[in-house]
Enzyme design. Structure first.
Site, PDB file in Angstrom:
ATOM      1  CD  GLU A   1      -1.748  -2.355   1.688  1.00 36.68           C
ATOM      2  OE1 GLU A   1      -2.638  -3.212   1.757  1.00 36.68           O
ATOM      3  OE2 GLU A   1      -0.554  -2.567   2.068  1.00 36.68           O
TER       4      GLU A   1
ATOM      5  CG  PHE B   1     -10.062  -9.776  10.888  1.00 30.09           C
ATOM      6  CD1 PHE B   1      -8.830 -10.196  11.362  1.00 30.09           C
ATOM      7  CD2 PHE B   1     -10.285  -9.785   9.522  1.00 30.09           C
ATOM      8  CE1 PHE B   1      -7.840 -10.635  10.491  1.00 30.09           C
ATOM      9  CE2 PHE B   1      -9.312 -10.217   8.633  1.00 30.09           C
ATOM     10  CZ  PHE B   1      -8.088 -10.643   9.123  1.00 30.09           C
ATOM     11  CD  GLN B   2      -7.625  -7.320   7.303  1.00 29.67           C
ATOM     12  OE1 GLN B   2      -8.527  -7.108   6.497  1.00 29.67           O
ATOM     13  NE2 GLN B   2      -6.434  -7.765   6.940  1.00 29.67           N
TER      14      GLN B   2
ATOM     15  CE  LYS C   1     -17.373  -6.931   2.776  1.00 30.31           C
ATOM     16  NZ  LYS C   1     -16.740  -8.214   3.202  1.00 30.31           N
TER      17      LYS C   1
ATOM     18  CG  MET D   1      22.166  13.452   4.002  1.00 31.54           C
ATOM     19  SD  MET D   1      23.283  14.577   3.122  1.00 31.54           S
ATOM     20  CE  MET D   1      22.394  14.815   1.588  1.00 31.54           C
TER      21      MET D   1
END
Length: 554
Positions: free
Chosen positions: A48, A110-111, A160, A469
């Site tokens: 993602e 969940f999630q 959802k 760096m």
């Protein structure tokens, strides 16, 4: 009958969205099912974070909002770095996240994560859709907010059950935008423009600083015209690179911590500084109290909250950069800057960046890349580190929206997915990613996205065996105590081949010339690994928090 998911996709399609970057999951299955029947290209990235950086690259190249889609929980939380990056660099991105069903919100289902709450501080605005009938209004507001004023990311969290909700078809039309309290800047008053002209007319050593706001406002052409007429020297921030062409006579280069010697000297000696579309970040100003100490400071910015936040200014104009530059171009200004131009030419004559002839130096690679590709005016995308500054400083940038980098957040791993987004935005353009061995390893999995979607990006890996760096700071300030900055890497050539890309390597300037030519001619993605000098440093450098007088010139 239709569904919330279909309504969403209908709106996106009507809004002109051509590409979405994302990764499917349970909470967004209704949306993916609806996308299946819509004429919108979807690019599945391998993470993602890759999806949102790709959306950023698309937005930065086109000026239109990039769109990213991710599921709930870890899908949404994997977007956070990219959302923060887009926020601080004022990049218009529409983020659509799935959420658990409304009845489960707050139950640690969940999630489930509180995406709305987590992203309040890193979005320009965010929404959670609780009623499917509100979805068209929310979408219209989201696109409007993301693309107006100071641009930025807007997130829409969709449970959802809202995406699955069935309703009567709604005609998607241009809805009126009513946002109490959301005010866009007006055109500048004539009196304000006259004040700017008066201050500049009395100046002996004026300098313009062009920031990313000039590019966001599509105001580069106006800036170039005004600089050409007035003869006022102009410098750019990192985000403003490309606003003025590298070879224009009054352009002095990038300013700030890793700015050019001439740009920094000009700011230090200026008597009037006109800052357009920039926020006086710490990387530009160094020690705030000593920044441009002799100068009257004028700030033109679309965001009132940035005015005087870091540096007190003598005159502030809250307006869009294009509005201001249009008004300035309309005014006749005649300046005698002969002595100032002579001083600048003298500084230019006494500064050059020297590389060691027995080593392949990053500057050699960047300059050679510029020579061999200048005719095509390529889009340059970078990761973050020494290679980023070398690319900013030594590539011959000609156009706005052709240099795409992570400025304010400094996100390693930004480069490859952002290059994918830039290439999707304009498939016929030459897109070159300049990265380091450390940054490249953070999102190299997106090479599979290149292959799967037949996207051609030419990848330049500066391999110096260090987090360059970090090592430079340890070299200069910590007596070369290289704590954990020495890194190892896979064989990038063989790894590229394993993914299906062409892999090439150069250890000297002759090989570098050969593989760049081969890569440009190749019809597909290429990884070019350059084994560069391990301890090459970026100069000049102003130590963090120090004044321009402390500039280290090697």
């Amino acid at each position: 009958m239709t569904t919330g998911a279909n309504l969403l996709c209908d709106y996106l399609q009507q809004a002109g969205v051509e590409v979405i970057f994302g990764y499917p999951g349970g909470a967004v299955l209704p949306i993916y099912d609806a996308l299946f029947d819509h004429a919108i290209t979807h690019i599945v990235t391998r993470h993602e974070q890759g999806a949102i950086h790709a959306a950023q690259g698309y937005a930065r190249r086109t000026g239109r909002p990039g769109v990213v889609l991710a599921t709930s929980g870890p899908g949404a939380s994997n977007l956070l770095t990219g959302i923060a990056d887009a926020y601080i660099d004022s990049t218009p991105v529409i983020i659509i996240t799935g959420q658990v069903e409304q009845a489960k919100i707050g139950t640690d289902a969940f999630q489930e994560v509180d995406t709305y709450g987590i992203t309040v501080a890193m979005t320009k605005h965010n929404y959670q859709v609780r009623n499917v009938s509100k979805l068209p209004e929310i979408l219209a507001q989201a696109f409007y907010i993301a693309t107006t004023g100071r641009q930025g990311p807007v997130l829409i969290d969709i449970p959802k059950d809202v995406a699955s909700a069935v309703l009567e078809p709604i005609e998607i039309k241009q809805l009126p935008i009513h946002l109490p309290g959301y005010q866009l800047p007006h055109r500048p008053a004539d009196e304000q423009i006259d004040q700017i002209i008066a201050l500049l007319s009395s100046a002996k050593r004026p300098v313009i600083i062009a920031g990313g706001g000039v590019i966001s406002a599509n105001a580069s052409a106006w800036l170039r015209e005004w600089v050409g007429r007035s003869g006022i020297p102009v410098v750019s921030t990192l985000m403003g690179i490309g606003a003025v062409a590298e070879d224009e006579p009054f352009y002095l280069g990038m300013v700030g911590m890793h700015g050019t010697f001439v740009a920094n000297k000009a700011i230090a000696q200026a008597d009037v500084v006109l800052a357009i579309g920039m926020r006086f970040s710490d990387r530009v100003t160094g020690r705030p109290g000593s920044f441009a100490p002799h100068a009257i400071k004028i700030q033109i910015d679309v965001d009132e909250s940035e005015v005087g936040k870091n540096i007190p200014v003598d005159l502030a104009v809250i307006t869009d950069a294009r509005y201001a530059l249009e008004a300035l171009v309309a005014k006749n200004i005649t300046l005698d800057l002969t002595a100032w131009h002579e001083q600048i030419r003298d500084w230019q004559a006494h500064w050059s960046m020297q590389s060691l002839p027995e080593h392949l130096h990053p500057v050699d690679v960047i300059q050679l890349l510029g020579e061999l590709t200048k005719a095509t005016n390529p889009v340059i995308v970078t990761d973050v580190g020494q290679h980023q500054i070398f690319a900013a400083r030594f590539f011959p940038h000609q156009s706005p929206r052709h240099f795409i980098t992570s400025g304010g957040l400094g996100t390693m791993g930004f480069g490859l997915p952002a290059a994918i987004g830039a290439k999707m935005a304009e498939p016929n353009s030459l897109v070159i990613l300049i990265t380091g061995d450390g940054s490249f390893q953070m999102n190299l999995r997106e090479m599979q996205t290149l292959i799967e979607n037949q996207i051609s990006v030419k990848i330049v890996v500066m391999n110096n065996g260090y987090l360059g760096m970090v090592r430079q700071w340890q070299d200069i300030f910590l007596e070369k105590r290289y704590a954990e900055s020495k890194i190892s890497s896979p064989d990038f050539v063989r790894l590229a081949q394993a993914y299906g890309l062409l892999g090439l390597r150069a250890t000297n300037i002759t090989d570098a010339h050969s593989i760049i030519e081969q890569a440009i001619a190749y019809d597909g993605s290429v990884v070019m690994e350059f084994m560069v000098q391990e301890e090459a440093n970026v100069y000049p450098m102003i130590p963090a928090g120090e004044s321009y007088d402390a500039m280290i010139v090697k």
